[in-house]
Design an enzyme around this catalytic site. Sequence first.
Site, PDB file in Angstrom:
ATOM      1  N   GLY A  35       0.798  -1.219   0.000  1.00 44.30           N
ATOM      2  CA  GLY A  35       0.000   0.000   0.000  1.00 44.30           C
ATOM      3  C   GLY A  35       0.830   1.268   0.000  1.00 44.30           C
ATOM      4  O   GLY A  35       2.027   1.251  -0.250  1.00 44.30           O
ATOM      5  N   HIS A  74       2.106   4.476  -5.165  1.00 45.93           N
ATOM      6  CA  HIS A  74       2.740   5.518  -5.974  1.00 45.93           C
ATOM      7  C   HIS A  74       2.771   5.023  -7.425  1.00 45.93           C
ATOM      8  O   HIS A  74       2.284   3.918  -7.715  1.00 45.93           O
ATOM      9  CB  HIS A  74       4.142   5.839  -5.439  1.00 45.93           C
ATOM     10  CG  HIS A  74       5.006   4.631  -5.241  1.00 45.93           C
ATOM     11  ND1 HIS A  74       5.439   3.843  -6.287  1.00 45.93           N
ATOM     12  CD2 HIS A  74       5.488   4.048  -4.119  1.00 45.93           C
ATOM     13  CE1 HIS A  74       6.168   2.856  -5.818  1.00 45.93           C
ATOM     14  NE2 HIS A  74       6.204   2.941  -4.503  1.00 45.93           N
ATOM     15  N   HIS A 100       3.703   1.323  -8.214  1.00 45.69           N
ATOM     16  CA  HIS A 100       2.605   0.357  -8.040  1.00 45.69           C
ATOM     17  C   HIS A 100       1.584   0.493  -9.184  1.00 45.69           C
ATOM     18  O   HIS A 100       1.073  -0.500  -9.693  1.00 45.69           O
ATOM     19  CB  HIS A 100       1.857   0.616  -6.733  1.00 45.69           C
ATOM     20  CG  HIS A 100       2.687   0.513  -5.491  1.00 45.69           C
ATOM     21  ND1 HIS A 100       2.885   1.575  -4.644  1.00 45.69           N
ATOM     22  CD2 HIS A 100       3.356  -0.540  -4.946  1.00 45.69           C
ATOM     23  CE1 HIS A 100       3.633   1.187  -3.612  1.00 45.69           C
ATOM     24  NE2 HIS A 100       3.941  -0.088  -3.774  1.00 45.69           N
ATOM     25  N   GLN A 122      13.934  -9.466  -4.783  1.00 44.38           N
ATOM     26  CA  GLN A 122      12.595 -10.005  -4.519  1.00 44.38           C
ATOM     27  C   GLN A 122      11.995 -10.612  -5.783  1.00 44.38           C
ATOM     28  O   GLN A 122      11.426 -11.714  -5.756  1.00 44.38           O
ATOM     29  CB  GLN A 122      11.685  -8.890  -3.993  1.00 44.38           C
ATOM     30  CG  GLN A 122      10.222  -9.270  -3.911  1.00 44.38           C
ATOM     31  CD  GLN A 122       9.403  -8.190  -3.253  1.00 44.38           C
ATOM     32  OE1 GLN A 122       9.319  -8.138  -2.032  1.00 44.38           O
ATOM     33  NE2 GLN A 122       8.801  -7.311  -4.037  1.00 44.38           N
ATOM     34  N   MET A 141      10.908   5.531  -6.979  1.00 43.18           N
ATOM     35  CA  MET A 141       9.721   5.736  -6.140  1.00 43.18           C
ATOM     36  C   MET A 141       9.638   4.635  -5.097  1.00 43.18           C
ATOM     37  O   MET A 141       9.910   3.470  -5.378  1.00 43.18           O
ATOM     38  CB  MET A 141       8.472   5.746  -7.000  1.00 43.18           C
ATOM     39  CG  MET A 141       8.390   6.995  -7.824  1.00 43.18           C
ATOM     40  SD  MET A 141       6.732   7.226  -8.452  1.00 43.18           S
ATOM     41  CE  MET A 141       7.000   8.725  -9.391  1.00 43.18           C
ATOM     42  N   ARG A 178       8.539   4.427   1.181  1.00 45.26           N
ATOM     43  CA  ARG A 178       9.395   4.891   2.280  1.00 45.26           C
ATOM     44  C   ARG A 178       9.978   6.282   2.017  1.00 45.26           C
ATOM     45  O   ARG A 178      10.541   6.872   2.947  1.00 45.26           O
ATOM     46  CB  ARG A 178      10.525   3.892   2.529  1.00 45.26           C
ATOM     47  CG  ARG A 178      10.016   2.582   3.123  1.00 45.26           C
ATOM     48  CD  ARG A 178      11.158   1.710   3.625  1.00 45.26           C
ATOM     49  NE  ARG A 178      10.701   0.647   4.493  1.00 45.26           N
ATOM     50  CZ  ARG A 178      10.463  -0.611   4.106  1.00 45.26           C
ATOM     51  NH1 ARG A 178      10.659  -0.971   2.851  1.00 45.26           N
ATOM     52  NH2 ARG A 178      10.026  -1.515   4.969  1.00 45.26           N
TER      53      ARG A 178
HETATM   54  P1  AMP Z   1       5.756  -2.617  -1.970  1.00 46.68           P
HETATM   55  O1  AMP Z   1       4.424  -2.012  -1.717  1.00 46.68           O
HETATM   56  O2  AMP Z   1       6.903  -1.687  -1.711  1.00 46.68           O
HETATM   57  O3  AMP Z   1       5.920  -3.962  -1.317  1.00 46.68           O
HETATM   58  O4  AMP Z   1       5.836  -2.892  -3.527  1.00 46.68           O
HETATM   59  C1  AMP Z   1       4.860  -3.639  -4.198  1.00 46.68           C
HETATM   60  C2  AMP Z   1       5.329  -3.920  -5.601  1.00 46.68           C
HETATM   61  O5  AMP Z   1       5.559  -2.706  -6.287  1.00 46.68           O
HETATM   62  C3  AMP Z   1       6.644  -4.711  -5.635  1.00 46.68           C
HETATM   63  O6  AMP Z   1       6.591  -5.659  -6.679  1.00 46.68           O
HETATM   64  C4  AMP Z   1       7.649  -3.625  -5.914  1.00 46.68           C
HETATM   65  O7  AMP Z   1       8.817  -4.102  -6.571  1.00 46.68           O
HETATM   66  C5  AMP Z   1       6.857  -2.716  -6.839  1.00 46.68           C
HETATM   67  N1  AMP Z   1       7.444  -1.374  -6.816  1.00 46.68           N
HETATM   68  C6  AMP Z   1       7.740  -0.621  -5.722  1.00 46.68           C
HETATM   69  N2  AMP Z   1       8.329   0.524  -6.088  1.00 46.68           N
HETATM   70  C7  AMP Z   1       8.430   0.493  -7.444  1.00 46.68           C
HETATM   71  C8  AMP Z   1       8.953   1.394  -8.423  1.00 46.68           C
HETATM   72  N3  AMP Z   1       9.504   2.560  -8.088  1.00 46.68           N
HETATM   73  N4  AMP Z   1       8.865   1.031  -9.718  1.00 46.68           N
HETATM   74  C9  AMP Z   1       8.319  -0.155 -10.082  1.00 46.68           C
HETATM   75  N5  AMP Z   1       7.803  -1.033  -9.210  1.00 46.68           N
HETATM   76  C10 AMP Z   1       7.856  -0.720  -7.908  1.00 46.68           C
END
Ligand code: AMP
Length: 281
Positions: free
Chosen positions: A31, A34, A37, A153, A184, A187
Site C-alpha cells: 500500500g 505511488h 505500483h 525479490q 519511487m 518509504r
Molecule cells: P511494496 O508495496 O513496496 O511492497 O511494492 C509492491 C510492488 O511494487 C513490488 O513488486 C515492488 O517491486 C513494486 N514497486 C515498488 N516501487 C516500485 C517502483 N519505483 N517502480 C516499479 N515497481 C515498484
Amino acid sequence: MQTIREIATLRQIIKDARHRGQTVGFVPTMGFLHEGHLSLLRRARAENDLVVLSIFVNPLQFGINEDYNEYPRDLERDSALAEEAGCDLIFYPAVKEMYPRGYATFVDVERLTSGLCGASRPGHFRGVTTVVTKLFNIVTPDRTYFGQKDAQQALVIRRMAADLNMDLEVIVMPTVREHDGLAMSSRNVYLSPEQRKAAPILYQSLLQAKESIKKGERSAAAVRNQIIQNISAEPLASIDYVSVTDTTELQEIDRIQNQALIALAVRFGQTRLIDNILVEV
Ligand code: AMP
C-alpha cells in the site's frame, strides 16, 4: 471497485469470475501507492479480465527494529488511485486473517536470499515468500506483477514460482522514478527535505557506474569502489551494501561480462532505500 477483508469472500468472487472464463491479474503491495505500483496495475489491467490488488503490511517480513509500525498506511487514498488505474478488487486483510492463532507454516527460498537485502535483513525474504505464497493461493492469479525496483525479490519470487510449480506467470516491470531519478518508494515519505535532496545520489552513482562500464571498465571491485566513494561523499548517506552480481544467482562477480546487476542499499537516517541497475556488455 470493491474492497474485501475476508479470504472466503475474495475466494468466492474469484471463483465466480473463473466460472465466467475470466483471467485474473494480481499485484501484491504493502500500500501507500505511488506510480511504481500503478504501473503494475495498469499492465495488469491491459492483460487480464479481473485485476486484484492486495494491500497488506506483512509483519512477517519486518525485522524487530524495522519500521512495521511506522510504515505509511492510507486506504482511502490508495483506493482512489487503484480505481483510477483500473483495479477491480482490493484485498485488504487484517493480520489475524492472514496469520490466525496457531499459524506455523513458512516458505523459504535458499541461496538467492542469502546476499544483498537478505544479508542485512535476516528473515525478510522468508516473510515475503510466505505471504506471497499465501496470496497466490488465495487469489489464484494467471499473471502476477512485480517491480524491478526490488530486483532480488523479483528473482526470489520467480524462483519460488518455478520451484513450487505455481501455475502463474511472473511479470517484472521497470523501476519508476521521480524526475530527479530517485526510485519511487512508499518509504520516501520518511525523508527529511535535506535527505530527499541528497537521495538522488543513489541513482546518479548507478548511472556513473554504468557509464564507466560502457567506457570499458570490467572490474566489479573498481565499479563498486567508485559507487562507494560517490555515495560516501554525501554526509547524510550511510551505505548498507553495494553489490555487483550476476543476474540469475545473485553471486558477487569479479569481472563484468554479459549481464550484471548493480544493487545497493543506503540509509538516510533511519530510512533504508534500495536501488539497482542492470548492465549489459
Ligand atoms: P511494496 O508495496 O513496496 O511492497 O511494492 C509492491 C510492488 O511494487 C513490488 O513488486 C515492488 O517491486 C513494486 N514497486 C515498488 N516501487 C516500485 C517502483 N519505483 N517502480 C516499479 N515497481 C515498484
